[in-house]
Write an enzyme that holds these catalytic residues in place. Structure first.
Site, PDB file in Angstrom:
ATOM      1  N   LYS A 119       0.825  -1.215   0.000  1.00  0.00           N
ATOM      2  CA  LYS A 119       0.000   0.000   0.000  1.00  0.00           C
ATOM      3  C   LYS A 119       0.852   1.255   0.000  1.00  0.00           C
ATOM      4  O   LYS A 119       0.436   2.281  -0.532  1.00  0.00           O
ATOM      5  CB  LYS A 119      -0.944   0.011   1.209  1.00  0.00           C
ATOM      6  N   LYS A 201      -6.524 -12.392  -8.556  1.00  0.00           N
ATOM      7  CA  LYS A 201      -7.737 -12.361  -7.739  1.00  0.00           C
ATOM      8  C   LYS A 201      -8.718 -11.303  -8.284  1.00  0.00           C
ATOM      9  O   LYS A 201      -8.283 -10.245  -8.741  1.00  0.00           O
ATOM     10  CB  LYS A 201      -7.322 -11.982  -6.316  1.00  0.00           C
ATOM     11  N   LYS A 204     -12.060  -5.117  -7.000  1.00  0.00           N
ATOM     12  CA  LYS A 204     -12.841  -3.959  -7.453  1.00  0.00           C
ATOM     13  C   LYS A 204     -11.931  -2.803  -7.837  1.00  0.00           C
ATOM     14  O   LYS A 204     -12.395  -1.837  -8.434  1.00  0.00           O
ATOM     15  CB  LYS A 204     -13.846  -3.529  -6.388  1.00  0.00           C
TER      16      LYS A 204
END
Ligand code: TRP
Length: 337
Positions: A119, A201, A204
């Site tokens: 992140k 995977k 969204k």
């Protein structure tokens, strides 16, 4: 002699971040299991809004997303009379315990967290201290409720390990205070892959919306997306090594219908992918239809949602405050009168 004393039910807790509408992957991989688990355990489920501000949120959109995720928790069938359903920031003990636990967590431990590394690359302009100590807040969420089991995706396993380490450390320095939680990783097969690149995977945040089905896509959008899913040129509906696209569709179909892979292969023997995809799309549409209908009903009744949140926060606080008090006593704080 038989022991007839009722066994204490195990407690589970999990949280979901209000960062946009979840995908079919989030639904089949996590949310659908929460409903089942809530029937067998004492359970608490929260909207992790405090976690979400570790990346910048636009206030009006953020407020809407929190409400939507709360409505979604009810729409998947959680019963707020049975499960504790709440919004994390409504229970101040989460922030309070997180601060205390920060002081029992080492800089080095946090630096090793793979999600932090990922992140901080993705949000290089905002590598804030909250992002760094995010796993400590998550540990606080879990330990406040003395949860035995924590249903999480595989990507959260490292955070759960840290929660266990922190619990053990505190218990060793003082005396047993926290239940040491176990991860509860749902059955595999519930890992839904991207429809466009089935080695990745379903997510969204994928820039290509055709790669994922959102829980609230309309039926015709769902049909379109599933029909354009990547398969292969073998033209045979059966599970097999290296057939990621077909495997993924079989897994989705199996999760929605309860049929196993052998049965699915038998049912589609001699039939092409076109027919199979149509069946998968219909199964997904039917799976999500009642969720969508309930969601719309809850979103149309904000007063009810706020009521659920208020009651949930009250029930959550009564458990959380007990743990926080214990912790404060052990550390040596002077407790307020
Ligand atoms: N970090 C989790 C996620 O992004 C969400 C989360 C926050 C959580 N607190 C938790 C999950 C406590 C389980 C238990 O998926």
């Amino acid at each position: 002699m038989e022991n007839n004393a009722p066994e204490k039910r195990k407690r589970i807790l999990s949280c979901i971040q209000p960062s946009g509408i979840p995908t079919l992957g989030n639904y089949l991989g996590a949310l659908k299991n929460w409903k089942t688990l809530s029937e067998d355990f004492d359970s608490a489920f929260a909207v992790a809004d405090l976690h979400a501000i570790t990346v910048r949120q636009e206030p009006a959109k953020f407020r809407k997303q929190i409400t939507e995720v709360l409505a979604l928790l009810l729409a998947i069938g959680l019963d707020p009379e049975k499960s504790i359903v709440f919004i994390q920031s409504h229970v101040p003990a989460h922030s309070q315990l997180a601060w205390i636990l920060n002081c029992y967590t080492q800089f080095g431990e946090m630096s090793r967290m793979t999600q932090f590394k990922d992140k901080s690359k993705a949000h290089a302009d905002n590598v804030n201290v909250g992002l760094f100590s995010y796993p400590v807040l998550m540990a606080a969420d879990i330990l406040l409720y003395q949860a035995d089991l924590v249903p999480v995706g595989i990507d959260q396993k490292q955070h759960l390990e840290i929660a266990r380490d922190i619990a053990n450390r505190f218990n060793t320095i003082y005396s047993p205070t926290f239940t040491v939680p176990e991860p509860y990783i749902g059955k595999q097969g519930a890992k839904v892959m991207s429809l466009q690149d089935p080695t990745k995977k379903m997510s969204k945040s994928d820039p290509n919306p055709k790669s994922y089905v959102s829980v609230f896509d309309t039926p015709d959008v769902i049909v379109k997306k599933i029909k354009s899913a990547v398969t292969d040129c073998e033209g045979k509906v059966c599970y097999g090594e290296g057939r990621d696209g077909v495997n993924n569709l079989m897994s989705i179909y199996s999760c929605c219908t309860g049929l196993d892979y052998d049965r699915i292969a038998a049912d589609f023997e001699g039939k092409g992918y076109g027919e199979f995809k149509a069946a998968v799309a219909e199964a997904v549409v039917e799976e999500l239809r009642p969720v969508r209908e309930r969601f719309d009903r809850y979103m149309g009744d904000k007063a009810y949602l706020l009521d659920v949140a208020a009651k949930g926060a009250q029930r959550a606080s009564s458990i959380a405050d007990r743990t926080l008090n214990k912790v404060m006593k052990k550390v040596g704080f002077v407790l307020p009168k």
